[in-house]
Scaffold this motif. Sequence first.
Motif, PDB file in Angstrom:
ATOM      1  N   UNK A  87      45.565  16.535  52.509  1.00  0.00           N
ATOM      2  CA  UNK A  87      46.573  16.336  53.561  1.00  0.00           C
ATOM      3  C   UNK A  87      47.830  17.160  53.343  1.00  0.00           C
ATOM      4  N   UNK A  88      47.771  18.144  52.445  1.00  0.00           N
ATOM      5  CA  UNK A  88      48.893  19.040  52.201  1.00  0.00           C
ATOM      6  C   UNK A  88      48.394  20.468  52.338  1.00  0.00           C
ATOM      7  N   UNK A  89      49.264  21.352  52.805  1.00  0.00           N
ATOM      8  CA  UNK A  89      48.932  22.768  52.918  1.00  0.00           C
ATOM      9  C   UNK A  89      49.941  23.551  52.091  1.00  0.00           C
ATOM     10  N   UNK A  90      49.439  24.393  51.214  1.00  0.00           N
ATOM     11  CA  UNK A  90      50.286  25.247  50.387  1.00  0.00           C
ATOM     12  C   UNK A  90      51.079  26.189  51.286  1.00  0.00           C
ATOM     13  N   UNK A  91      52.374  26.359  50.989  1.00  0.00           N
ATOM     14  CA  UNK A  91      53.241  27.231  51.804  1.00  0.00           C
ATOM     15  C   UNK A  91      53.212  28.684  51.359  1.00  0.00           C
ATOM     16  N   UNK A  92      52.682  28.935  50.168  1.00  0.00           N
ATOM     17  CA  UNK A  92      52.727  30.280  49.607  1.00  0.00           C
ATOM     18  C   UNK A  92      53.845  30.434  48.590  1.00  0.00           C
ATOM     19  N   UNK A  93      54.689  29.406  48.453  1.00  0.00           N
ATOM     20  CA  UNK A  93      55.803  29.471  47.508  1.00  0.00           C
ATOM     21  C   UNK A  93      55.446  28.740  46.228  1.00  0.00           C
ATOM     22  N   UNK A  94      55.489  29.481  45.124  1.00  0.00           N
ATOM     23  CA  UNK A  94      55.193  28.933  43.803  1.00  0.00           C
ATOM     24  C   UNK A  94      56.156  29.538  42.801  1.00  0.00           C
ATOM     25  N   UNK A  95      56.520  28.741  41.803  1.00  0.00           N
ATOM     26  CA  UNK A  95      57.390  29.238  40.731  1.00  0.00           C
ATOM     27  C   UNK A  95      56.777  28.843  39.407  1.00  0.00           C
ATOM     28  N   UNK A  96      56.677  29.750  38.472  1.00  0.00           N
ATOM     29  CA  UNK A  96      56.882  31.183  38.633  1.00  0.00           C
ATOM     30  C   UNK A  96      55.847  31.777  39.592  1.00  0.00           C
ATOM     31  N   UNK A  97      56.182  32.930  40.110  1.00  0.00           N
ATOM     32  CA  UNK A  97      55.330  33.575  41.113  1.00  0.00           C
ATOM     33  C   UNK A  97      54.052  34.159  40.531  1.00  0.00           C
ATOM     34  N   UNK A  98      53.896  34.082  39.226  1.00  0.00           N
ATOM     35  CA  UNK A  98      52.703  34.615  38.558  1.00  0.00           C
ATOM     36  C   UNK A  98      51.483  33.701  38.696  1.00  0.00           C
ATOM     37  N   UNK A  99      51.585  32.640  39.480  1.00  0.00           N
ATOM     38  CA  UNK A  99      50.481  31.693  39.633  1.00  0.00           C
ATOM     39  C   UNK A  99      49.254  32.366  40.220  1.00  0.00           C
ATOM     40  N   UNK A 100      48.112  31.856  39.814  1.00  0.00           N
ATOM     41  CA  UNK A 100      46.848  32.239  40.406  1.00  0.00           C
ATOM     42  C   UNK A 100      46.374  31.062  41.256  1.00  0.00           C
ATOM     43  N   UNK A 101      45.531  31.338  42.244  1.00  0.00           N
ATOM     44  CA  UNK A 101      45.068  30.292  43.152  1.00  0.00           C
ATOM     45  C   UNK A 101      43.555  30.223  43.175  1.00  0.00           C
ATOM     46  N   UNK A 102      43.056  29.101  43.698  1.00  0.00           N
ATOM     47  CA  UNK A 102      41.612  28.900  43.857  1.00  0.00           C
ATOM     48  C   UNK A 102      41.341  28.230  45.196  1.00  0.00           C
ATOM     49  N   UNK A 103      40.178  28.528  45.762  1.00  0.00           N
ATOM     50  CA  UNK A 103      39.731  27.817  46.957  1.00  0.00           C
ATOM     51  C   UNK A 103      38.544  26.919  46.645  1.00  0.00           C
ATOM     52  N   UNK A 104      38.007  27.043  45.427  1.00  0.00           N
ATOM     53  CA  UNK A 104      36.836  26.245  45.055  1.00  0.00           C
ATOM     54  C   UNK A 104      37.060  25.378  43.810  1.00  0.00           C
ATOM     55  N   UNK A 105      38.244  25.469  43.200  1.00  0.00           N
ATOM     56  CA  UNK A 105      38.533  24.675  42.008  1.00  0.00           C
ATOM     57  C   UNK A 105      37.960  25.251  40.730  1.00  0.00           C
ATOM     58  N   UNK A 106      37.285  26.391  40.810  1.00  0.00           N
ATOM     59  CA  UNK A 106      36.654  26.993  39.638  1.00  0.00           C
ATOM     60  C   UNK A 106      37.132  28.413  39.379  1.00  0.00           C
ATOM     61  N   UNK A 107      37.147  29.220  40.411  1.00  0.00           N
ATOM     62  CA  UNK A 107      37.481  30.637  40.289  1.00  0.00           C
ATOM     63  C   UNK A 107      38.921  30.876  40.727  1.00  0.00           C
ATOM     64  N   UNK A 108      39.724  31.401  39.820  1.00  0.00           N
ATOM     65  CA  UNK A 108      41.132  31.670  40.095  1.00  0.00           C
ATOM     66  C   UNK A 108      41.367  33.166  40.167  1.00  0.00           C
ATOM     67  N   UNK A 109      42.310  33.564  41.037  1.00  0.00           N
ATOM     68  CA  UNK A 109      42.659  34.979  41.173  1.00  0.00           C
ATOM     69  C   UNK A 109      44.122  35.076  41.573  1.00  0.00           C
ATOM     70  N   UNK A 110      44.688  36.276  41.385  1.00  0.00           N
ATOM     71  CA  UNK A 110      46.068  36.514  41.792  1.00  0.00           C
ATOM     72  C   UNK A 110      46.210  36.329  43.299  1.00  0.00           C
TER      73      UNK A 110
END
Length: 154
Positions: A87-110
Amino acid sequence: MKPFKFLRHALIAFTVSASLMNVSYAADALKMELQANKVVKTADGKISYIPASNAQKGETVQYRAIYTNTIDQPISDVAVTLPIPANMIFTGEAKPSSAQATIDGKNYADMPLVRKVDDKVVAIPLSEYKALRWNIKWLPANKLADVSLNTIVN
């Protein structure tokens, strides 16, 4: 729409993980404090943060985790992860900005995440992001690492 009471329950069930590559201190090395605060713009244009116990649809909520190295030795290669609650949508803002993201909970990328559609590389919508991960290369003894991500109540 009624206030989102799930935020209180989400914090209780919220899974924040920290994996240590140097596992000798994995059990006791990190203490984590999690905060969920509404991001509010004040009349003078400044940003303030208030507890998010009753966030409404469309409001911005920041999830912030403060990790403290509780031992008397530095630790290295710490990966800390913050899931993006349902029920939450990421805004694109993260600190530090070096975060990696995932859409499947397993594979992370810049970020931004991309995929190929009809032979074109396109950005993956932020609404599909499931979690962010930060790789902390070095955390000195008794120091802290502070990470956060902003979401919008959907």
